[in-house]
Design a protein around this motif. Sequence first.
Motif, PDB file in Angstrom:
ATOM      1  N   LEU A  28       0.829  -1.208   0.000  1.00  0.00           N
ATOM      2  CA  LEU A  28       0.000   0.000   0.000  1.00  0.00           C
ATOM      3  C   LEU A  28       0.863   1.258   0.000  1.00  0.00           C
ATOM      4  CD1 LEU A  28      -2.851  -1.068   2.454  1.00  0.00           C
ATOM      5  CD2 LEU A  28      -3.129  -0.415   0.047  1.00  0.00           C
ATOM      6  N   GLN A  29       1.980   1.234   0.731  1.00  0.00           N
ATOM      7  CA  GLN A  29       2.887   2.384   0.740  1.00  0.00           C
ATOM      8  C   GLN A  29       3.482   2.622  -0.645  1.00  0.00           C
ATOM      9  OE1 GLN A  29       3.770   4.785   2.777  1.00  0.00           O
ATOM     10  NE2 GLN A  29       2.560   4.117   4.517  1.00  0.00           N
ATOM     11  N   VAL A  30       3.905   1.550  -1.308  1.00  0.00           N
ATOM     12  CA  VAL A  30       4.477   1.681  -2.656  1.00  0.00           C
ATOM     13  C   VAL A  30       3.409   2.182  -3.629  1.00  0.00           C
ATOM     14  CG1 VAL A  30       5.473   0.387  -4.590  1.00  0.00           C
ATOM     15  CG2 VAL A  30       6.295  -0.012  -2.249  1.00  0.00           C
ATOM     16  N   GLU A  31       2.193   1.657  -3.512  1.00  0.00           N
ATOM     17  CA  GLU A  31       1.092   2.113  -4.363  1.00  0.00           C
ATOM     18  C   GLU A  31       0.784   3.594  -4.123  1.00  0.00           C
ATOM     19  OE1 GLU A  31      -3.624   1.132  -4.592  1.00  0.00           O
ATOM     20  OE2 GLU A  31      -2.299  -0.602  -4.431  1.00  0.00           O
ATOM     21  N   LEU A  32       0.824   4.013  -2.873  1.00  0.00           N
ATOM     22  CA  LEU A  32       0.597   5.417  -2.529  1.00  0.00           C
ATOM     23  C   LEU A  32       1.614   6.318  -3.222  1.00  0.00           C
ATOM     24  CD1 LEU A  32      -0.550   7.798  -0.890  1.00  0.00           C
ATOM     25  CD2 LEU A  32       0.802   6.991   1.050  1.00  0.00           C
ATOM     26  N   VAL A  33       2.864   5.900  -3.236  1.00  0.00           N
ATOM     27  CA  VAL A  33       3.899   6.680  -3.925  1.00  0.00           C
ATOM     28  C   VAL A  33       3.598   6.737  -5.419  1.00  0.00           C
ATOM     29  CG1 VAL A  33       6.337   6.757  -4.580  1.00  0.00           C
ATOM     30  CG2 VAL A  33       5.698   6.240  -2.232  1.00  0.00           C
ATOM     31  N   VAL A  73      -0.374  16.432   3.110  1.00  0.00           N
ATOM     32  CA  VAL A  73      -1.045  15.690   4.191  1.00  0.00           C
ATOM     33  C   VAL A  73      -2.536  16.005   4.250  1.00  0.00           C
ATOM     34  CG1 VAL A  73       1.044  15.420   5.583  1.00  0.00           C
ATOM     35  CG2 VAL A  73      -0.483  17.345   6.030  1.00  0.00           C
ATOM     36  N   GLU A  74      -2.978  17.025   3.553  1.00  0.00           N
ATOM     37  CA  GLU A  74      -4.400  17.347   3.499  1.00  0.00           C
ATOM     38  C   GLU A  74      -5.064  16.825   2.225  1.00  0.00           C
ATOM     39  OE1 GLU A  74      -4.465  21.572   3.993  1.00  0.00           O
ATOM     40  OE2 GLU A  74      -3.563  21.457   5.982  1.00  0.00           O
ATOM     41  N   ASP A  75      -4.293  16.173   1.341  1.00  0.00           N
ATOM     42  CA  ASP A  75      -4.827  15.652   0.093  1.00  0.00           C
ATOM     43  C   ASP A  75      -5.752  14.463   0.362  1.00  0.00           C
ATOM     44  OD1 ASP A  75      -4.440  15.611  -3.030  1.00  0.00           O
ATOM     45  OD2 ASP A  75      -4.344  13.531  -2.339  1.00  0.00           O
ATOM     46  N   LEU A  79      -5.204  10.748   2.355  1.00  0.00           N
ATOM     47  CA  LEU A  79      -6.010  10.372   3.516  1.00  0.00           C
ATOM     48  C   LEU A  79      -6.706   9.034   3.309  1.00  0.00           C
ATOM     49  CD1 LEU A  79      -7.512  13.867   4.372  1.00  0.00           C
ATOM     50  CD2 LEU A  79      -5.630  12.674   5.546  1.00  0.00           C
ATOM     51  N   GLU A  80      -7.137   8.760   2.080  1.00  0.00           N
ATOM     52  CA  GLU A  80      -7.761   7.467   1.778  1.00  0.00           C
ATOM     53  C   GLU A  80      -6.758   6.329   1.946  1.00  0.00           C
ATOM     54  OE1 GLU A  80      -9.490   7.753  -2.127  1.00  0.00           O
ATOM     55  OE2 GLU A  80     -10.836   9.371  -1.508  1.00  0.00           O
ATOM     56  N   TYR A  81      -5.531   6.507   1.466  1.00  0.00           N
ATOM     57  CA  TYR A  81      -4.502   5.479   1.639  1.00  0.00           C
ATOM     58  C   TYR A  81      -4.164   5.281   3.114  1.00  0.00           C
ATOM     59  CZ  TYR A  81      -3.375   4.301  -3.159  1.00  0.00           C
ATOM     60  OH  TYR A  81      -3.424   3.810  -4.444  1.00  0.00           O
TER      61      TYR A  81
END
Length: 106
Positions: A28-33, A73-75, A79-81
């Motif tokens: 999930l972290q890699v996908e977030l990037v 951080v407000e995007d 926030l969904e991730y």
Amino acid sequence: MTENTDDRVWVINTITVQPGKAQIVADLQVELVDEVKKDWPGFISQHTLIALDGSHVATVEAWADFATLKAIVEDERLLEYRARIAEHATLAPVPYKVVGDTTAAE
């Protein structure tokens, strides 16, 4: 050791994961990037790590400056991730500035 003189901000996020969930959280972290951070103005890099015992995932992020970090951080997508990751883990992000840099002698 040299002193850092730029405005770059580093975020070290130590994520305590539920047993057996480290790979899910890392993915999930890699996908977030890939989906959100990499195209964000001011994003420089992120390293995603899994503890050898599988108890934690860590990220080490570099940002151009604190204002850039504060904006993302407000995007809503971020926030969904974070909510998806929180289903499997507890996040603890902390921003840092570099005060010194040492590399091995050649």
